[in-house]
Enzyme design. Structure first.
Site, PDB file in Angstrom:
ATOM      1  N   ARG A 174     -14.848   3.567   5.592  1.00 29.16           N
ATOM      2  CA  ARG A 174     -15.567   4.656   6.269  1.00 29.16           C
ATOM      3  C   ARG A 174     -14.643   5.681   6.293  1.00 29.16           C
ATOM      4  O   ARG A 174     -14.973   6.839   6.060  1.00 29.16           O
ATOM      5  CB  ARG A 174     -16.204   4.153   7.564  1.00 29.16           C
ATOM      6  CG  ARG A 174     -17.089   5.075   8.134  1.00 29.16           C
ATOM      7  CD  ARG A 174     -17.428   5.118   9.504  1.00 29.16           C
ATOM      8  NE  ARG A 174     -16.008   5.217  10.401  1.00 29.16           N
ATOM      9  CZ  ARG A 174     -16.047   5.238  11.638  1.00 29.16           C
ATOM     10  NH1 ARG A 174     -16.975   5.040  12.358  1.00 29.16           N
ATOM     11  NH2 ARG A 174     -14.699   5.429  12.304  1.00 29.16           N
ATOM     12  N   ASP A 198     -11.687   7.789   8.762  1.00 30.46           N
ATOM     13  CA  ASP A 198     -11.714   8.205  10.301  1.00 30.46           C
ATOM     14  C   ASP A 198     -12.532   9.750  10.581  1.00 30.46           C
ATOM     15  O   ASP A 198     -12.724  10.045   9.612  1.00 30.46           O
ATOM     16  CB  ASP A 198     -10.226   8.110  10.903  1.00 30.46           C
ATOM     17  CG  ASP A 198      -9.729   6.725  11.111  1.00 30.46           C
ATOM     18  OD1 ASP A 198     -10.439   5.990  11.456  1.00 30.46           O
ATOM     19  OD2 ASP A 198      -8.510   6.477  10.715  1.00 30.46           O
ATOM     20  N   ALA A 223     -19.151   1.647   5.972  1.00 32.69           N
ATOM     21  CA  ALA A 223     -18.469   1.331   4.715  1.00 32.69           C
ATOM     22  C   ALA A 223     -19.493   0.393   4.137  1.00 32.69           C
ATOM     23  O   ALA A 223     -19.632   0.074   2.762  1.00 32.69           O
ATOM     24  CB  ALA A 223     -17.179   0.481   5.065  1.00 32.69           C
ATOM     25  N   GLU A 266       0.944  -1.268  -0.003  1.00 35.99           N
ATOM     26  CA  GLU A 266       0.107   0.109  -0.061  1.00 35.99           C
ATOM     27  C   GLU A 266       0.900   1.082   0.082  1.00 35.99           C
ATOM     28  O   GLU A 266       1.775   1.238   0.570  1.00 35.99           O
ATOM     29  CB  GLU A 266      -0.783  -0.127   1.343  1.00 35.99           C
ATOM     30  CG  GLU A 266      -1.767   1.122   1.734  1.00 35.99           C
ATOM     31  CD  GLU A 266      -2.241   1.330   2.981  1.00 35.99           C
ATOM     32  OE1 GLU A 266      -3.429   0.207   3.084  1.00 35.99           O
ATOM     33  OE2 GLU A 266      -2.068   1.815   3.707  1.00 35.99           O
TER      34      GLU A 266
END
Ligand code: FAD
Length: 317
Positions: A124, A126, A144, A19
């Site tokens: 979703r 933070d 989500a 990532e």
């Protein structure tokens, strides 16, 4: 190609992926390429690109502070397209509920489709940095699972406000987050797992876990996830610890536990170069065990620097 198809095609061989974080606004994308280049020899079938929440900045104007909203690391979808075409690799943009209306999300997904991106990670997000708790954006999603539902609808040609006869439907493969040590806001792991099941029932195709430093947490999580009838790949997300500060920061931000043995090794280090080495060695041991247990993919959180991930990949792949 879909992440799930890469996994199927690998026929049980554990894959390598990682990532990355978009560069700060105004910074050159070359720095990102310089960190991706050394990892391409390990043939990642896909690379994830994170999305950051918008934040407030204060600009002095006529002696007063003017509050403006900005995104410090924009460009996730553009970066996904750039990397996909430069390296011929699949890329996975992280799509957030927070900071986006449902309509903005629809436009973003249409862009992803035009750019040939086959996967999205539905999250979703933070709370914004000044907020104590996550507050849904006006006109946006709260969880989500709602975002997964929107993406799944789009896959069938169902847009937010109209069902259309479309020439080419997107067919996004959808990833969602899972938390071996429970999400920070969940009242219990059991409740959190119930929420995870809702995401899968809404159409999620695979799960990527929050980082963990004790493999037993991942193995127990996989067992519990399977027990409640979830049958999608569960990709372990792992991160080599890199600074002494991580000892406080990681448990605080991600609500994860660090093993005593790792803490004491890090505490013995005289500088962060030594901590980085401890992090690499710990992560190699974790990776070996996960590989042996048949994890579908080992997904590394690079935080934009690849020297340590390269050392781990050299030892494992
Ligand atoms: P959800 O699945 O919506 O869950 C959030 C909380 O709400 C949980 O406690 C859950 O139990 C609870 N919940 C879910 N549904 C309901 C319901 N119906 N009623 C009541 N409670 C409910 N953040 C970013 O900002 N950018 C990124 O790029 C990013 N990438 C990530 C990648 C991975 C692999 C992981 C693990 C996390 C990532 N995050 C990212 C962090 C993530 O956005 C946060 O952890 C966030 O707080 C929760 O996101 P979620 O998608 O798991 O949320």
């Amino acid at each position: 190609m879909k992440v799930t198809d890469h996994i199927k095609k690998s026929k049980g061989k554990t894959l390598f992926s990682f990532e990355i974080i978009p560069p700060k606004k105004g910074k050159n994308i070359q720095e990102l390429y310089d960190n991706i280049d050394p990892l391409m020899e390990f043939k990642p079938p896909f690379i994830d690109v994170t999305t950051s929440r918008e934040e407030y900045v204060y600009i002095e104007k006529d002696g007063l502070l003017d509050r403006k909203i900005t995104r410090m690391r924009p460009g996730t979808v553009g970066i996904c397209a750039a990397i996909k075409h430069k390296y011929d690799v699949d890329t996975v943009p992280h799509v957030l509920c927070g900071g986006f209306t449902k309509e903005e999300t629809e436009y973003l997904l249409v862009d992803c489709h035009y750019l040939g991106l086959d996967n999205v990670m539905a999250l979703r997000g933070d709370a914004m940095s000044h907020q104590k708790y996550f507050q849904p954006t006006k006109g946006g999603h709260s969880y989500a699972s709602d975002l997964v539902e929107q993406i799944k609808n789009l896959n069938t040609g169902k847009f937010l406000h109209e069902v259309m006869e479309v020439d080419t439907k997107p067919n996004f493969c959808i990833g969602v987050a899972g938390y071996p040590e429970k999400h920070i806001e969940a009242p219990s792991l059991k409740t959190d797992l119930k929420r995870l099941k809702e995401k899968v029932d809404a159409g999620a195709d695979y799960i990527v876990t929050q980082m963990f430093f004790n493999n037993a947490d991942y193995f127990a999580f996989v067992d519990k996830v399977k027990e409640i009838g979830i049958d999608v790949p569960i990709i372990p997300g792992i991160k080599p610890i890199a600074t002494k500060q991580h000892l406080q920061l990681l448990p605080q931000v991600f609500k994860i536990d660090l093993p005593e043995e790792l803490i004491s090794e890090v505490e013995k280090c005289k500088n962060n170069a030594e901590v980085r080495q401890v992090g690499v060695e710990w992560c190699i041991e974790q990776s070996k065990e996960l590989l042996k247990a048949g994890a579908p993919v080992l997904h590394y959180y690079s935080m934009g620097k690849s020297d340590n991930i390269k050392k781990i990949a050299e030892a494992i792949f």
